[in-house]
Every structure is written in C-alpha cells, then in structure tokens.
Design a protein around this motif. Structure first.
Motif, PDB file in Angstrom:
ATOM      1  N   LYS A 587      56.515  37.087 107.576  1.00 29.76           N
ATOM      2  CA  LYS A 587      55.391  38.026 107.637  1.00 29.76           C
ATOM      3  C   LYS A 587      54.229  37.554 106.779  1.00 29.76           C
ATOM      4  O   LYS A 587      53.072  37.534 107.219  1.00 29.76           O
ATOM      5  N   ASN A 588      54.518  37.145 105.558  1.00 25.84           N
ATOM      6  CA  ASN A 588      53.442  36.742 104.649  1.00 25.84           C
ATOM      7  C   ASN A 588      52.796  35.424 105.067  1.00 25.84           C
ATOM      8  O   ASN A 588      51.587  35.250 104.920  1.00 25.84           O
ATOM      9  N   ASP A 591      50.575  36.383 107.920  1.00 27.84           N
ATOM     10  CA  ASP A 591      49.467  37.248 107.510  1.00 27.84           C
ATOM     11  C   ASP A 591      48.492  36.555 106.556  1.00 27.84           C
ATOM     12  O   ASP A 591      47.270  36.749 106.657  1.00 27.84           O
TER      13      ASP A 591
END
Length: 883
Positions: A587-588, A591
């Motif tokens: 996710k990071n 993102d």
C-alpha cells in the motif's frame, strides 16, 4: 522496433523475411515509429541463426564447449578451438587488456579494462596459446586433397549457433562430400555431474554425395601444454606423450615430468591432457609434425615420446575409412584435460581442495576413459536436450538468446570445488564471491541445474554467509556485510529452489535459517511502514539512503515469499507477520513511491539528497520485486495499473533505438552499448532536474547511463509477464542484435567483465513467455503462453525430469500434452487456460491409455485440474489433457 545500429553496421538482423539492403518492405523505420511488419516478424518461428564465412561473421565466435565449471574452451566460427583458459590463471577477462577509447570511462579516463567492456569495443579473436586443430585428407579420382578445418581452406563455412551443441558445415563445391562438425561438451539438465566433465567432443560427419568411392583420413592434433607456462627451461623436465589403446578408443596421453618433483606441485598448469578417438580404424601419433602437410598423417614414432620442457610436443590421432557412394560416416574425437589446482586468486579453503571433477577423475586419461565408456549416453542425452529445447513454437532467435547465457557456467566465471561448493566471479576474473546482488538476477541455473542452486542456498547463503541477525554476507568470506537487494533475492531464491525440488526436504532442512534471513529483511524497515529504509549496499555499488522503490518492492516480494514458505511449514505466526508487512509495504509503495508515471526513490527525511540515489529518475529496476514474483508464482506485489504504467514509462524514457545521442550527453559510462545500437539505459531524467542523482558527484553515477544486459533481460521478462509482448521481444532482440557475430561474440554478454552472471536473467523471459509455474512438492504445474496459444509448444524442466509441453485448439476442443523426455514428473494439479468462451462440457486426463480420475474448477480463464491421486510420468511417456 529496429535497432538503428543495424542499418549502420550491415548486420543482417533478420527477424522474419526482411533484409536491410532491400527497398520497399526492408525500410523498417517510419519516422520515430517502428514498422508493424518488423515487429510482427519477431514472433515468426524462423530458423536457426546461421553465421557465414562469406559475410565475415565467424571471426569473433567463441562458444564455450568445455563442461560447466571446467574452465573456458571456445569453439570458433570455423570449428577451431581457441582461448584455452583451462590452466587456472584466474585472469580478469577472457583477454586481459586495456583498450584506448575516445570516451571517458568511470575513473579510468580514456582507457577501457576488461571489466569496463574492453571486449565489447574490441572483441577478442585468435587467442591460441597452444597448437590444436583438425584436418582431412581426401583421395578421389587419383588425386589427393588435404584441407584443414580452418577458415582459409573452405569456400564457405556455416556456423549454427545452437548452444549447447553447435554445428559447423564445411563447403567446397569441387568435392563430392558433405562435411559437418558437431561440437559440444556433455550438457544434460538436472545432471550436473555429467555436465561437469573437462572434455570437448568434436564429432565429424562425412557423406559421399558422388558416384565413386572416396578414401578419407581425419587427423586431430593437440599440443602437450602441461606446465607450458610454469616450466619453460631446458632443465625443468620432460614433456611426455604416450599412446594408449583401449577397447573403445585410442588416446595420446600428455603429461610432464619435472626434474624436481616438488617444484610445480601447486602450479595452475600442472596436470594432464588427452587427445582421443572413439571407435575403430584409428592410430595415435606421439609426435605430430607441423606445419601441417600430407605426411603429418603418418606415425613416425613408437608408443611413447619425450622431449625437453622448452620444446613443443604435439599429439595426433588419425582415423581413416573408405566411403562408398551415398555412405555417411562419423568420426568422434575427444580432447580432455585435468588441471587440479584452482589458483591462488580464489583465496578460500574450499578452493584449495581443487576442482569438483577431481571427485570422479584422477587425470585426463580417466576423463577420456569415462567419456569413451559412456559415450552413447552422454552424447544422446545432450542431443536430446538440444532437440527438446529448440523443438518449440517460440522463435528460434528467442530460444537461442534466452538460453545461451547459461554457457557462462562453462567459463572461468564459474567454479565448483572438490568439496561440492559452487563459487563464481561476477564476470570472468572480476569481483569475487558469488555476489548475491548480481547472481540473484540469474534465473537459468535454478531451472536447469536446481541441485547446484539448492546447494548454494544451503551451503553458502544459509550457511557460511548467514549471521546471527539473519544477514547474509553478500560475497561470502570476501565482504562480511549484507547487500539489501542480494539478501531479498536470496530469500526469493530459496522459494524457487524449494519449488524446483521433488519434496519438502530442502525447505524443512533450511526453514529456520530462511526464516532468519526473511526476518532480517523485515527488520530493515526502521519506521514500520513496510518499506525498507536502512542504508545498505546494493548492486550499483553504493549505500543509498531513503525509501527506494526497486529495493522496497524487492523486499516486499522476498517477505511474501517468506510468508508462502511459512504457510507450508505451518508457521502461522510468522506467516501472519509476513502478510502484515507485505500488505503495509504494498500500500505504501503504491501510494507514496509512485509519482503518477513511475516508481521513485524517496529521499531520507534528514539526509535529503546529499548521497547518491535514483530519486525522481526513471530507473530500470523500479518494479524488480514484481518481476521476481512472476518467476516464482506469488502473484501481485504492486498495483497492476501502476505497474503497467511504470513499464510503459520505462519503455518511453529508457528504451532507445539508438543510444548514441543519450550517451553523447553523459560521461563516465562503460561501453556495453555503443552509438548506433539499441538498448534500455539504466536511468533517465524525465523531470529534467539539475542534479537528478543527488548532490554528491561519485564514480558510480556512470552506471546510470549504461545498457547492461542482465537488467534489460529482467525488464524483458517482466514485460512478457504483463502481456507487453511486443516490447519484451523488441528489447530481447535489441540485445540479440548487439551480440550479432558480425560485431562480437554472440555467446559473451559483457558487464563487469566477460560472460557476466547477471545475463542469465534472460532465461526468465522464456519462463514468462510460457506462463510457466511449477511446485514440485505439491505436484503442481502451470502453462499460460503469452501468444500462439492455439498452437503452442515449448520445453520445460522440473525437479526430476524435463520434456515438451504443447497445446492445440481445434474448434471447441483444446488438447494439452506433457511428453517426458528425461527422468520423471510427479503431478497432481495442472493449471491451464481456457481458450474460448464456450462452456466446458468435459475434461479428460489420459496417461498410457488409462483414464486418470480428475476434477476441475474454473476461475476466469484459469482451469485448475486436480487429479484424485498423484501420478508419475516416466521417460518416453505422456499425459494428455483434453478439454
């Protein structure tokens, strides 16, 4: 996408029906675009790449033909053997040299060393430290004709570039003969011992195409080069050639007897050599006369001959036969060697035990005896593999380029010691110690010789190099610190090695240490966001700060692999920990490290961009973790659309039809692609930043401007996996054409020195082209070809066997066939693709005429077939799935 350099260099880089000197459809470039017909031609099956004397394509060819881990012996384009790096010199490069150049290279100014690409800009040729050759004497219509198998003696010579077995054809229109040489060393996937024999087999086939009988004699000769470089004076000792007649072969055994028996014990060229003929109608010659003439065929000595050390002694073997009209005969020669001492540049205890082949052979005569006794098996199995590999619907050129880099194992890049330990430079004689951040890219060994890779993981990465905190020394004893990318790659390699096993033994034996190595990766995330941010060495030879997309993604892939292995080991706590890390990191990364166009390097919050890094540039390895994930079947690491966008950005910014203009704007790069040639450069600066790689000016910045084939192959394999097949083939073809024999040796992809290990990433593109996945302990196999799905055929290797897979669609029926050519294959689950939109009415699985009970599930286009009981397909048997 044609490489602009092809038009300049006159290389006949034909990928289909096109030739560059033709008008009309030979005009491939349309402005900045690529001719669609040329792109389509990349998919054509085509034919074996054949290099010709008449096109001046033979002079640089050097195909390794001396057994894996046995030194470097080259087969030249005209069939002569050259280089002869079998004497344990451990020199840097196939030809240690410094070449003057008109560009500035890193910290060397205008000089290029072997590790900088000397053999790229000035390819080596004619390195012949010893006398060796073959010739034929022909008696026909009352005349005697003598010809050496040499470029100068034939109207035309054709070289077929099919590693591990090449064919050389000799053409003279005045002779009623068809003559071909088949040259190789035994090479049998999964059988590393019988592929590790210090021998080359030179098999001549002669056919009488005329209407009258022809008498022929074929002679081979070989200099006694034992202690040739260490013993050079008259008083050093005696060279001795001895004729040995065996039931199945005749040999001339070459040795050296020093005056002081202790003087050369440790010399790299201390040992023995042997020239042999397999079969009948042959005679040995202790002292073969050169310069070569008709009289050289006649023995003038007895069973043994000795001369002083500083004199030249040449062995010969001659075989004669009469050929009737239409008759074909074969003449099989062997050259074997045995030089036990590895050399002092490799300074570890294992190296002092000598070469791995010492476990089987006491001298070169023993090598010849073994090969003579097992000649049929060794030659037939090697030929079977060659035929299996190239019997494919995939393009010939593609099969050649993706496989031939494994020949680096048959060079002095790669070693195996008597203890069984494998050890390698990065490239010939440069940068020691199985460097993890280089060799983790190499996908070929784990598929062709999985036993070697399992041993490497267990003995070195999880043994000698593993530390209490789980860190793996990235060069074994040579550099006692981990490299973060190498660490992650070795964890991923552990999963591959487990999958390429027949059972769970490897995983169970090594799980505790694999877990430690995986935890080490997790621990390098200091702020707990799933993105490693601990400054640590990487493959671009520097310590980078911050959160770096290509390292972050690789670590996520490694932890996901660790979690998969944890689940198989029922280590639910650790599996959950890995799953949490992967979810957070994915996710990071998506993102925070994706800038809308590609993945970047986010600087350290405190240090900023003071140190070197890729930062906002478009970096070739930015989605390396996802690329690795496709090799071991663990699915998505990064968001699909962002990954595809990143790959398209790489294609837009980093792939260049002509690297020249880009390279003219930069300095410090090493010449692995030259102006007029195509390739994908390491980094570009789409944002036009003033200091794109940080505020410090370091020598490593030169890497960012280079084309290195290992990285290019890694990207090509990923492009293929994601369905960007045009781009994958174009990039692979760009490398293939840079190494066309008109320009340089097709078998020597160069990075930091010759025969660079990372180039074996090319095999990964073959894996993804087939959509191949395999898990031996689970009895699982998958094929999902990327094109030609309705009539596809390709080879495959598994833990215990190899063979041919094919699938064909006729109307609404599709048939999938697994043919075992060698060993065995245990199966229980088979994953295939549905090739039409119609409902599946039935599935049948048949082996040896017997129907195998099975059930299936369908998810999207994926058909998962589960056999109610596991089956074992044996050699020469088949399993058929009909849908």
């Amino acid at each position: 996408m044609v490489t602009a350099g092809l038009l300049v260099s006159r290389i006949p880089a034909i990928a289909g029906p096109f030739a560059w000197n033709k008008p009309g459809n030979g005009q491939i470039l349309l402005g900045n675009e690529l001719h669609p017909d040329w792109i389509q031609s990349l998919y054509n099956r085509g034919a074996v790449t054949t290099y010709l004397k008449s096109k001046n394509e033979l002079q640089y060819i050097g195909m390794p033909v001396g057994g894996i881990n046995c030194g470097t012996l080259y087969l030249g384009g005209d069939g002569r053997l050259w280089l002869w790096d079998i004497f344990n010199k451990n020199q840097e490069g196939i030809e240690p040299k410094v070449v003057e150049w008109n560009k500035t290279v890193q910290d060397m100014g205008k000089k290029v060393r072997s590790r900088d690409g000397a053999c790229y800009i000035q390819p080596s040729k004619d390195l012949r430290p010893i006398e060796q050759g073959f010739a034929i004497k022909i008696k026909y219509r009352g005349a005697t004709i003598v010809k050496r198998f040499h470029n100068d003696d034939w109207e035309e010579i054709k070289f077929e570039a099919t590693y591990p077995e090449a064919v050389v054809r000799y053409i003279d229109a005045k002779l009623p003969l068809e003559i071909k040489l088949t040259a190789f060393s035994p090479f049998i996937p999964l059988d590393e011992d019988n592929s590790n024999i210090p021998v080359t087999i030179q098999s001549f086939e002669v056919k009488n195409t005329g209407n009258e009988p022809v008498e022929i004699e074929i002679a081979g000769w070989l200099e006694n080069a034992v202690n040739k470089f260490s013993a050079t004076t008259n008083s050093d000792g005696k060279r001795i050639n001895t004729i040995i007649n065996q039931k199945d072969h005749v040999s001339v055994f070459a040795t050296f007897m020093p005056e002081d028996k202790t003087k050369y014990v440790d010399a790299g060229d201390t040992g023995s050599m042997c020239l042999s003929f397999i079969g009948e109608n042959a005679k040995g010659i202790c002292s073969f006369q050169l310069p070569f003439s008709e009289t050289s065929f006649t023995p003038a000595d007895g069973g043994e001959f000795a001369i002083n050390a500083n004199e030249k002694l040449i062995a010969g073997v001659v075989s004669s036969q009469k050929l009737l009209p239409g008759q074909t005969i074969k003449k099989d020669f062997l050259i074997s060697w045995h030089f036990p001492n590895v050399g002092k540049r490799i300074d570890i205890p294992d190296a002092r035990t000598g070469h791995y082949y010492l476990n089987k052979f006491s001298d070169a005569r023993a090598v010849a005896n073994y090969v003579g006794q097992h000649f049929s098996h060794l030659t037939s199995q090697t030929k079977l593999w060659k035929n299996t590999w190239y019997d494919s619907s995939l393009p010939w050129w593609f099969q050649e380029r993706t496989f031939l880099n494994i020949s680096a194992l048959a060079t002095t890049t790669s070693h195996r010691f008597k203890t069984g330990r494998s050890w390698a430079w990065e490239g010939v004689g440069a940068c020691e110690g199985n460097c993890t951040h280089v060799w983790q890219y190499a996908q070929a060994i784990g598929r062709i010789f999985p036993g070697i890779e399992r041993d490497n993981r267990q003995r070195v990465d999880l043994g000698i190099s593993l530390q209490e905190d789980g860190g793996i020394w990235f060069r074994g004893e040579y550099d006692k610190r981990p490299a973060i990318d190498g660490q992650a790659g070795r964890v991923l390699g552990c999963l591959r090695e487990h999958q390429m096993s027949a059972d769970n033994t490897f995983l169970k034996t090594n799980w505790i240490n694999i877990k430690k190595a995986t935890q080490f990766v997790i621990n390098q995330d200091k702020n707990g966001d799933g993105m490693t941010d601990t400054p640590m060495e990487n493959t671009l030879d520097a310590v980078w700060d911050g959160e770096i997309a290509w390292i972050v993604g690789l670590c996520i892939a490694a932890v996901k692999a660790g979690g998969v292995m944890a689940e198989e080991m029922n280590d639910t706590v650790f599996a959950a920990s890995c799953k949490e890390y992967v979810a957070k990191g994915t996710k990071n990364m998506d993102d925070l490290l994706f800038n809308g166009e590609y993945y970047i390097h986010r600087p350290d919050a405190v240090k900023g961009r003071k140190g070197i890094g890729s930062y906002n540039t478009c970096h070739i390895d930015q989605v390396l973790g996802q690329s690795w994930a496709w090799q071991v079947g663990i699915g998505r690491i990064n968001n699909k659309e962002k990954t595809l966008t990143a790959l398209r950005s790489l294609w837009k910014h980093n792939f260049m039809k002509d690297v020249g203009p880009f390279e003219e704007q930069h300095s410090g790069w090493r010449p692995y692609a030259l102006p007029g040639e195509s390739g994908m450069v390491m980094n570009t600066n789409p944002k036009n930043e003033l200091h794109p790689f940080g505020e410090s000016d370091t020598w490593q910045m030169g890497y960012f401007y280079e084309c290195m084939t290992g990285f290019e192959h890694q990207v090509a394999s990923h492009l293929m996996a994601e369905g960007m097949t045009d781009e994958s083939l174009i990039l692979t073809r760009a490398v293939h054409d840079r190494y066309n024999a008109f320009k340089r040796n097709p078998f020597n992809e160069i990075e930091c020195s010759d025969h660079y290990g990372r180039a074996m990433a090319s095999y990964g593109t073959f894996i993804t082209a087939c959509g191949f996945e395999y898990h031996g302990p689970k009895g699982f196999i998958r094929f999902a070809p990327k094109w030609n799905k309705e009539n596809f055929k390709a080879p495959f290797t598994t833990a215990l066997g190899w063979g041919t897979y094919s699938q064909k669609k006729t109307g609404s029926k599709q048939v999938h066939l697994f043919e075992l050519k060698y060993g065995s294959l245990q199966l229980q689950k088979i994953s295939l693709e549905k090739m039409n939109s119609k409902e599946i009415k039935s599935i049948s699985v048949i082996m040896d005429g017997q129907k195998i009970p099975a059930e299936f599930t369908l998810e999207g286009a994926t058909i998962l077939i589960t056999l109610l009981k596991p089956v074992s397909i044996q050699t020469s048997k088949s399993l058929v799935v009909s849908i």
